[in-house]
Motif scaffolding. Structure first.
Motif, PDB file in Angstrom:
ATOM      1  N   LEU A  30      21.229  40.784  40.360  1.00 40.88           N
ATOM      2  CA  LEU A  30      20.696  40.165  41.542  1.00 40.88           C
ATOM      3  C   LEU A  30      19.417  39.843  41.210  1.00 40.88           C
ATOM      4  CD1 LEU A  30      22.296  42.685  44.214  1.00 40.88           C
ATOM      5  CD2 LEU A  30      22.949  40.519  43.537  1.00 40.88           C
ATOM      6  N   LYS A  31      18.643  40.554  40.819  1.00 42.33           N
ATOM      7  CA  LYS A  31      17.312  39.991  40.426  1.00 42.33           C
ATOM      8  C   LYS A  31      17.114  38.535  39.774  1.00 42.33           C
ATOM      9  CE  LYS A  31      13.022  41.498  37.556  1.00 42.33           C
ATOM     10  NZ  LYS A  31      12.357  42.573  36.879  1.00 42.33           N
ATOM     11  N   CYS A  32      17.977  38.649  38.693  1.00 46.30           N
ATOM     12  CA  CYS A  32      18.182  37.291  37.753  1.00 46.30           C
ATOM     13  C   CYS A  32      18.613  36.395  38.613  1.00 46.30           C
ATOM     14  CB  CYS A  32      19.109  37.556  36.722  1.00 46.30           C
ATOM     15  SG  CYS A  32      18.616  38.650  35.249  1.00 46.30           S
ATOM     16  N   SER A  33      19.566  36.530  39.698  1.00 51.53           N
ATOM     17  CA  SER A  33      20.117  35.392  40.672  1.00 51.53           C
ATOM     18  C   SER A  33      18.850  35.006  41.574  1.00 51.53           C
ATOM     19  CB  SER A  33      20.931  36.198  41.443  1.00 51.53           C
ATOM     20  OG  SER A  33      22.309  36.367  40.691  1.00 51.53           O
ATOM     21  N   ARG A  34      18.174  35.858  42.088  1.00 46.44           N
ATOM     22  CA  ARG A  34      16.849  35.492  42.804  1.00 46.44           C
ATOM     23  C   ARG A  34      16.045  34.610  42.079  1.00 46.44           C
ATOM     24  NH1 ARG A  34      17.918  40.683  45.081  1.00 46.44           N
ATOM     25  NH2 ARG A  34      16.134  41.551  43.352  1.00 46.44           N
ATOM     26  N   MET A  35      15.868  35.015  40.951  1.00 50.49           N
ATOM     27  CA  MET A  35      14.847  34.222  40.182  1.00 50.49           C
ATOM     28  C   MET A  35      15.291  32.604  39.730  1.00 50.49           C
ATOM     29  SD  MET A  35      13.550  37.320  37.472  1.00 50.49           S
ATOM     30  CE  MET A  35      12.623  36.073  36.536  1.00 50.49           C
ATOM     31  N   ARG A  36      16.611  32.528  39.760  1.00 48.77           N
ATOM     32  CA  ARG A  36      17.317  31.107  39.482  1.00 48.77           C
ATOM     33  C   ARG A  36      16.781  30.349  40.565  1.00 48.77           C
ATOM     34  NH1 ARG A  36      20.102  31.021  34.615  1.00 48.77           N
ATOM     35  NH2 ARG A  36      21.046  29.244  35.386  1.00 48.77           N
ATOM     36  N   LYS A  37      16.226  29.158  40.751  1.00 46.07           N
ATOM     37  CA  LYS A  37      16.115  28.485  41.891  1.00 46.07           C
ATOM     38  C   LYS A  37      17.066  27.138  41.908  1.00 46.07           C
ATOM     39  CE  LYS A  37      12.559  30.891  43.362  1.00 46.07           C
ATOM     40  NZ  LYS A  37      12.744  31.651  44.650  1.00 46.07           N
ATOM     41  N   ALA A  38      17.528  26.843  40.797  1.00 47.83           N
ATOM     42  CA  ALA A  38      18.186  25.765  40.807  1.00 47.83           C
ATOM     43  C   ALA A  38      19.690  26.125  41.402  1.00 47.83           C
ATOM     44  CB  ALA A  38      18.756  25.425  39.233  1.00 47.83           C
ATOM     45  N   ARG A  39      20.227  24.984  42.049  1.00 47.83           N
ATOM     46  CA  ARG A  39      21.679  25.089  42.406  1.00 47.83           C
ATOM     47  C   ARG A  39      22.766  24.297  41.527  1.00 47.83           C
ATOM     48  NH1 ARG A  39      18.334  27.669  44.884  1.00 47.83           N
ATOM     49  NH2 ARG A  39      18.047  27.716  47.171  1.00 47.83           N
ATOM     50  N   TYR A  40      23.419  25.125  41.234  1.00 52.65           N
ATOM     51  CA  TYR A  40      24.456  24.334  40.524  1.00 52.65           C
ATOM     52  C   TYR A  40      25.774  24.229  40.974  1.00 52.65           C
ATOM     53  CZ  TYR A  40      21.512  25.833  36.783  1.00 52.65           C
ATOM     54  OH  TYR A  40      20.166  26.244  35.607  1.00 52.65           O
ATOM     55  N   LYS A  41      26.453  23.214  40.827  1.00 56.78           N
ATOM     56  CA  LYS A  41      27.809  22.624  41.142  1.00 56.78           C
ATOM     57  C   LYS A  41      28.797  22.589  40.276  1.00 56.78           C
ATOM     58  CE  LYS A  41      27.338  21.743  45.706  1.00 56.78           C
ATOM     59  NZ  LYS A  41      28.221  22.190  46.691  1.00 56.78           N
ATOM     60  N   ILE A  61      23.011  47.735  36.481  1.00 51.49           N
ATOM     61  CA  ILE A  61      23.417  46.319  35.928  1.00 51.49           C
ATOM     62  C   ILE A  61      23.475  45.352  37.143  1.00 51.49           C
ATOM     63  CG2 ILE A  61      25.590  44.982  35.350  1.00 51.49           C
ATOM     64  CD1 ILE A  61      26.331  47.394  33.703  1.00 51.49           C
ATOM     65  N   VAL A  62      23.997  45.907  38.369  1.00 51.93           N
ATOM     66  CA  VAL A  62      24.111  44.915  39.586  1.00 51.93           C
ATOM     67  C   VAL A  62      22.757  44.694  40.043  1.00 51.93           C
ATOM     68  CG1 VAL A  62      24.449  45.223  42.031  1.00 51.93           C
ATOM     69  CG2 VAL A  62      26.354  45.609  40.201  1.00 51.93           C
ATOM     70  N   LEU A  63      21.663  45.635  40.091  1.00 55.27           N
ATOM     71  CA  LEU A  63      20.304  45.480  40.561  1.00 55.27           C
ATOM     72  C   LEU A  63      19.783  44.201  39.757  1.00 55.27           C
ATOM     73  CD1 LEU A  63      19.252  48.774  41.840  1.00 55.27           C
ATOM     74  CD2 LEU A  63      19.878  46.706  43.193  1.00 55.27           C
ATOM     75  N   ASP A  64      20.009  44.520  38.278  1.00 59.49           N
ATOM     76  CA  ASP A  64      19.391  43.327  37.300  1.00 59.49           C
ATOM     77  C   ASP A  64      19.890  41.830  37.518  1.00 59.49           C
ATOM     78  OD1 ASP A  64      17.452  43.250  35.037  1.00 59.49           O
ATOM     79  OD2 ASP A  64      19.368  42.334  34.046  1.00 59.49           O
TER      80      ASP A  64
END
Length: 388
Positions: A367-378, A362-365
């Protein structure tokens, strides 16, 4: 998003399972170098008095009103996320969570309990933080499913298909298993563990787990009948946090050398490792722990709701048996002890359900999804006059 994301894990303390799942994820993030991981019992923080009341009612429902809890569970099982009652449920804790998000600024949120408060904020207040749901049972309740959930992590292929039938795309569902501590994967029995718990090395061990609150009914009757049966086994009884039950059991079986009574056991994987069978309530985490330890399961008096559904699923898969009372439990244990091939068949079925290293998966997936998201959300400020 920073190089290392900041993680917020939301759970609820109805039973110990959701906390244990959350802790397993937190530990896995730490193993992979993610040091900013916050665990939050949201409902307890936001509504402490109501949380205490509902926890009390939840615990008592196992003894006094199991059919009422089951009716509520089944009546809401297929309720849509935008039904009026769903909207009410999703609103509990919204203000508190909004405050925490503004203070902590997490990069992602994980739910290990079906309170879709984060999804409510995403929908109503314009907050855009990736949100992941980690399902902690073998049955699907619609409260887990919300269109603003980025990804789901489920126990089985069957559960993935159930989520898909609710309209979730297949690529947003990962069959990961329920998150567990690594100690439950391939545990090693040893004479040292038996000695630690006062167990005799020459006898088979039957592990009885009364749940974290020690609410298993008929525990004394069950153990007496097992003792009278004369089977060549020893019984390890775990009473959880119920000190009154523990004291009762210790008094009742003080003259029975093969009945060992314990309170809350933090390293329950050790007892599972040296046991040949477990009798338990069918909470999703406990069942997953037993499956991971390749431990045949007898589910005792499952109550209507997710427990009954968990029990029914594992029984259909051949990994568990259901006992509705002490007499049936004794028959199951005698049947299994007299037919070792049946016990091995159950173990084979259990192996087919095992998911190795579930927490790391779960954690590795994520983190993979997080790396693939380039947008910065506030987190967007709440508009003046908003109810959130």
């Amino acid at each position: 998003m920073k190089g290392n994301p900041k993680v917020l894990i939301l759970f609820a303390s109805y039973g110990d399972g959701h906390f244990q799942a959350s802790k397993a994820l937190q530990d896995a993030f730490l193993r992979h170098g993610i040091t900013e991981v916050i665990m939050l019992d949201l409902f307890a923080e936001a509504h402490p008095l109501l949380n205490d009341l509902t926890k009390f009612l939840y615990i008592k429902s196992f003894t006094f009103l199991p059919s009422v809890y089951g009716w509520i569970y089944n009546a809401t099982k297929r309720m849509k996320h935008n039904a009026p009652f769903s909207e009410v449920l999703h609103s509990f804790g919204v203000r508190k969570l909004k405050q925490i998000l503004e203070r902590e600024q997490p990069d992602l949120v994980i739910n290990t309990f079906p309170l879709q408060v984060m999804q409510k904020l995403k929908e109503a207040a314009g907050i855009r933080i990736p949100t992941y749901n980690v399902l902690t049972d073998f049955d699907l309740h619609s409260r887990w499913v919300h269109p603003d959930t980025d990804k789901y992590y489920v126990a089985t292929d069957d559960l993935k298909q159930a989520v898909e039938r609710m309209g979730v795309p297949s690529d947003r569902i990962e069959v990961s298993g329920i998150p567990l501590k690594p100690e439950f994967h391939d545990p090693c029995p040893s004479p040292e563990i038996q000695s630690k718990y006062g167990l005799a090395p020459g006898l088979q061990t039957l592990l009885i787990m009364a749940g974290s609150y020690g609410v298993m009914q008929g525990l004394r009757t069950m153990c007496r009948q097992l003792c009278e049966q004369g089977a060549s086994l020893q019984i390890a009884v775990v009473c959880g946090k119920n000190k009154f039950l523990q004291a009762q059991m210790e008094r009742a079986f003080s003259e029975y050398p093969h009945v060992h009574v314990y309170g809350f056991v933090s390293r329950i994987h050790e007892l599972m490792a040296v046991s040949s069978c477990v009798v338990t309530k069918p909470g999703g985490i406990t069942l997953s722990e037993a499956l991971s330890c390749t431990l045949p399961i007898i589910i005792y008096r499952p109550v209507p709701g997710q427990e009954m559904e968990n029990a029914a699923y594992l029984t259909r898969k051949g990994a568990a048996l259901i006992a509705k009372g002490p007499a049936e439990l004794c028959r199951h244990i005698h049947w299994l002890s007299a037919q070792p091939d049946r016990l091995e068949q159950m173990r084979a079925r259990i192996r087919s359900l095992q998911k190795a290293n579930s927490s790391d998966t779960i954690v590795l997936d994520i983190l993979k999804c997080s790396r693939m998201r380039k947008a910065r959300y506030k987190i967007q400020p709440v508009q003046r006059g908003s109810s959130y």
